[in-house]
Design a protein around this motif. Structure first.
Motif, PDB file in Angstrom:
ATOM      1  N   MET A 147     -45.725 -41.004 -44.532  1.00  0.00           N
ATOM      2  CA  MET A 147     -46.924 -40.429 -43.728  1.00  0.00           C
ATOM      3  C   MET A 147     -46.084 -39.942 -42.472  1.00  0.00           C
ATOM      4  N   ALA A 148     -44.971 -40.738 -41.952  1.00  0.00           N
ATOM      5  CA  ALA A 148     -44.360 -40.128 -40.743  1.00  0.00           C
ATOM      6  C   ALA A 148     -43.491 -38.944 -41.146  1.00  0.00           C
ATOM      7  N   LEU A 149     -42.933 -38.943 -42.527  1.00  0.00           N
ATOM      8  CA  LEU A 149     -42.333 -37.493 -42.850  1.00  0.00           C
ATOM      9  C   LEU A 149     -43.425 -36.252 -42.940  1.00  0.00           C
ATOM     10  N   ALA A 178     -45.279 -35.631 -40.560  1.00  0.00           N
ATOM     11  CA  ALA A 178     -45.374 -34.793 -39.147  1.00  0.00           C
ATOM     12  C   ALA A 178     -44.221 -33.844 -39.089  1.00  0.00           C
ATOM     13  N   SER A 209     -43.660 -44.589 -44.069  1.00  0.00           N
ATOM     14  CA  SER A 209     -42.588 -43.532 -43.791  1.00  0.00           C
ATOM     15  C   SER A 209     -42.792 -42.146 -44.419  1.00  0.00           C
ATOM     16  N   ILE A 266     -36.319 -43.209 -47.016  1.00  0.00           N
ATOM     17  CA  ILE A 266     -37.370 -42.249 -46.992  1.00  0.00           C
ATOM     18  C   ILE A 266     -36.971 -41.149 -45.853  1.00  0.00           C
ATOM     19  N   LEU A 267     -36.746 -41.573 -44.745  1.00  0.00           N
ATOM     20  CA  LEU A 267     -36.780 -40.710 -43.638  1.00  0.00           C
ATOM     21  C   LEU A 267     -35.308 -39.798 -43.656  1.00  0.00           C
ATOM     22  N   ILE A 304     -35.513 -49.248 -46.625  1.00  0.00           N
ATOM     23  CA  ILE A 304     -36.388 -48.360 -47.155  1.00  0.00           C
ATOM     24  C   ILE A 304     -36.898 -47.257 -46.300  1.00  0.00           C
ATOM     25  N   THR A 305     -37.195 -47.483 -45.058  1.00  0.00           N
ATOM     26  CA  THR A 305     -37.421 -46.634 -44.033  1.00  0.00           C
ATOM     27  C   THR A 305     -36.613 -45.670 -43.936  1.00  0.00           C
ATOM     28  N   ASN A 343     -44.830 -55.861 -49.054  1.00  0.00           N
ATOM     29  CA  ASN A 343     -44.506 -55.713 -47.463  1.00  0.00           C
ATOM     30  C   ASN A 343     -43.420 -55.092 -47.186  1.00  0.00           C
ATOM     31  N   SER A 344     -42.445 -55.228 -48.038  1.00  0.00           N
ATOM     32  CA  SER A 344     -40.837 -54.880 -47.638  1.00  0.00           C
ATOM     33  C   SER A 344     -40.738 -53.550 -48.585  1.00  0.00           C
ATOM     34  N   ILE A 345     -41.283 -53.263 -49.422  1.00  0.00           N
ATOM     35  CA  ILE A 345     -41.100 -51.941 -50.166  1.00  0.00           C
ATOM     36  C   ILE A 345     -42.290 -50.950 -49.896  1.00  0.00           C
ATOM     37  N   PRO A 367     -43.661 -49.939 -46.197  1.00  0.00           N
ATOM     38  CA  PRO A 367     -42.648 -49.091 -45.434  1.00  0.00           C
ATOM     39  C   PRO A 367     -42.721 -47.800 -46.105  1.00  0.00           C
ATOM     40  N   ARG A 370     -42.527 -45.795 -36.895  1.00  0.00           N
ATOM     41  CA  ARG A 370     -41.180 -46.321 -37.663  1.00  0.00           C
ATOM     42  C   ARG A 370     -39.883 -46.204 -36.781  1.00  0.00           C
ATOM     43  N   VAL A 402     -47.536 -42.263 -36.141  1.00  0.00           N
ATOM     44  CA  VAL A 402     -46.667 -43.205 -37.344  1.00  0.00           C
ATOM     45  C   VAL A 402     -45.146 -42.827 -37.273  1.00  0.00           C
ATOM     46  N   LEU A 403     -44.838 -41.777 -37.072  1.00  0.00           N
ATOM     47  CA  LEU A 403     -43.228 -41.358 -37.171  1.00  0.00           C
ATOM     48  C   LEU A 403     -42.589 -42.286 -35.867  1.00  0.00           C
ATOM     49  N   ALA A 449     -37.047 -53.738 -45.526  1.00  0.00           N
ATOM     50  CA  ALA A 449     -38.340 -52.525 -45.116  1.00  0.00           C
ATOM     51  C   ALA A 449     -37.618 -51.522 -44.154  1.00  0.00           C
ATOM     52  N   ALA A 472     -51.743 -37.975 -35.769  1.00  0.00           N
ATOM     53  CA  ALA A 472     -51.733 -39.251 -36.339  1.00  0.00           C
ATOM     54  C   ALA A 472     -50.398 -39.447 -36.817  1.00  0.00           C
ATOM     55  N   THR A 473     -49.816 -38.299 -37.481  1.00  0.00           N
ATOM     56  CA  THR A 473     -48.642 -38.613 -38.088  1.00  0.00           C
ATOM     57  C   THR A 473     -47.298 -38.759 -37.112  1.00  0.00           C
ATOM     58  N   ILE A 474     -47.438 -38.158 -35.872  1.00  0.00           N
ATOM     59  CA  ILE A 474     -46.432 -38.126 -35.004  1.00  0.00           C
ATOM     60  C   ILE A 474     -46.559 -39.584 -34.538  1.00  0.00           C
TER      61      ILE A 474
END
Lengths: 220, 241
Positions: free
Chosen positions: A124-126, A128, A122, B21-22, B17-18, A113-115, A118, B226, B222-223, B14, B218-220
């Motif tokens: 997947m967010a990238l 975008a 994240s 990645i970002l 880590i976010t 859950n913590s690694i 996320p 986050r 999720v962004l 978390a 969908a990804t927007i």
């Protein structure tokens, strides 16, 4: 000797494949369990079980190979060896904790859950940002009809999906919303069906080539 | 000293880590790489533990613990226990380059079953249902006007159905890679096939455009989620909750 083993493997692939394939097209519940065909279907379930086990063992071999590759990198201190060391520590720690405490234990779920979650969300967010960039690059670099249709459709669907770009009230939005629905439900649905059928036909041909032993990806 | 709850630590890790990645938005960097290698390590370890707990242990180890070696001697045990053990052992020969050819036997079984599942799944899961759905669009029950249905609505439905079928067929014609060979050794398709193939390309572009827009939306979302999560973490830390 080589021909012997090759024949054995081909017979194994063809035999097990045909038994499993039969299960898709024969109504199993209408066949007596003690008949010959009934026994073949019992064997089919066994074979499926063996295949699942072999897939798990293959995964284990793959994980061992991943460990070896990064272990070699760390021991030779090649480029990026520090990242490989992080990977090995994370891999061994999670595997040992998962084997000893179980994959649904509190500690393993903490790592998950913590690694893992996320990182996945994240990344997947990238997507975008990378998808938007890729769209802009396509417009800048390829200016043919197909690219124009692709980008135009994407823009129309984005505008028609609202809210955001347009107000969700008024004739202008309802026109784009209607156009979006038409694109999604008619043009794209037909295209997607064609793509799905094309992929299915390709998969069937590839699978049949293996089942007829024309292609032998299991070696020799 | 007050005790820090585990879910709070989980949230902080978390969040870090976010951010790691970002940070890829500014380019490939050390933080992004650490996070991805950590992810691969944990995901691999987790997958290995799941495979052991759910497949390997119940099939190969648990029967040995429960029934002992006596299980091997029974005819049922040979099928459910001895053969899986042998197949798994043969599979392990793949680890040695010298002995890997003996690993071909279980791989052949895996490939045979995989091919059968692909063929069976493609026929029953895609080919038949999609063909039936395409054919059903022009069946009399759906293509003919129903009592009381306005002509414009019926006509709109009929044109949409025809267009969907044209899209499907033209995409399939585009995927058809066979062509007649001419005297010069080159390949040529008939003029009609070429026109339909080009139309198919356009429909593929429309389909991918729709899929692209869907993925982007969908990804927007999720962004945004986050960023909302990071905002919540900062609020909780600043608020001292």
């Amino acid at each position: 000797m080589k021909i012997g083993t090759y024949l054995l493997w081909a017979a194994m692939a063809v035999g097990t494949g045909i038994i499993v394939l039969l299960g898709y097209f024969v109504q199993i519940d209408q066949i007596p369990a003690d008949s010959l065909i009934g026994n073949i279907f019992t064997l089919r379930l066994l074979i499926m079980g063996w295949a699942v086990l072999l897939a798990a063992v293959a995964l284990g071999i793959g994980l061992f190979n991943l460990f070896l590759v990064h272990w070699t990198k760390v021991s030779r201190q090649g480029p990026g060896w520090k990242y490989s060391a992080i990977l090995i520590v994370a891999f061994v720690l999670t595997l040992l904790l998962g084997l000893i405490l179980g994959p649904d234990s509190r500690v393993v779920l903490f790592l998950f859950n913590s690694i893992q979650v996320p990182v996945e969300t994240s990344l997947m967010a990238l997507l975008a940002i990378t998808l938007s960039l890729a769209g802009f690059r396509l417009v800048a670099q390829r200016r043919d009809l197909i690219s124009l249709v692709f980008v135009g459709t994407a823009l129309l669907v984005l505008i028609g999906s609202g809210p955001g770009i347009l107000s969700t009230e008024g004739l202008f939005f309802s026109f784009f919303a209607g156009l979006r629905n038409w694109l999604v439900q008619v043009a794209a649905a037909g295209g997607a069906r064609g793509i799905l059928l094309g992929v299915a036909l390709g998969s069937i041909v590839t699978g049949l080539r293996v089942l007829l032993a024309v292609d032998r990806p299991y070696g020799e | 000293m007050p005790e820090v709850p585990l879910d709070f630590i989980e949230m902080i890790v978390a969040a870090f880590i976010t951010v790691m990645i970002l940070s890829y938005v500014i380019g490939d960097n050390v933080l992004f790489r650490i996070a991805t290698y950590l992810f691969i390590g944990i995901a691999s370890g987790f997958a290995g533990a799941i495979a052991w707990e759910n497949i390997v242990k119940p099939t190969l180890v648990q029967p040995l613990i429960d029934d002992g070696l006596i299980k091997l001697l029974s005819p049922e045990g040979a099928l459910t226990f001895l053969i899986p053990w042998m197949l798994a052992l043969f599979m392990l020969f793949k680890l040695s380059p010298r002995l890997s050819r003996f690993g071909g036997f279980p791989v052949a079984l895996l490939v045979g079953v995989g091919a059968a599942v692909v063929v069976g799944g493609s026929i029953t899961g895609t080919l038949v249902p999609q063909s039936m759905a395409a054919a059903g669009m022009l069946s009399p029950a759906t293509a003919l006007p129903t009592a009381g249905e306005p002509l414009s609505i019926w006509l709109e439905g009929l044109i949409s159905a025809l267009l969907t079928i044209v899209a499907t067929i033209s995409v399939l014609i585009y995927f058809r890679f066979s062509a007649q060979r001419d005297l010069t050794g080159g390949t040529r398709r008939s003029r009609i096939a070429e026109v339909f193939a080009y139309l198919g390309q356009i429909f593929i572009a429309v389909t991918f455009g729709v899929m692209y827009a869907g993925a982007l939306m969908a990804t927007i979302v999720v962004l945004a989620q986050r960023f909302q999560f990071l905002h919540d973490v900062v609020t909780r830390i600043v608020g001292g909750a």
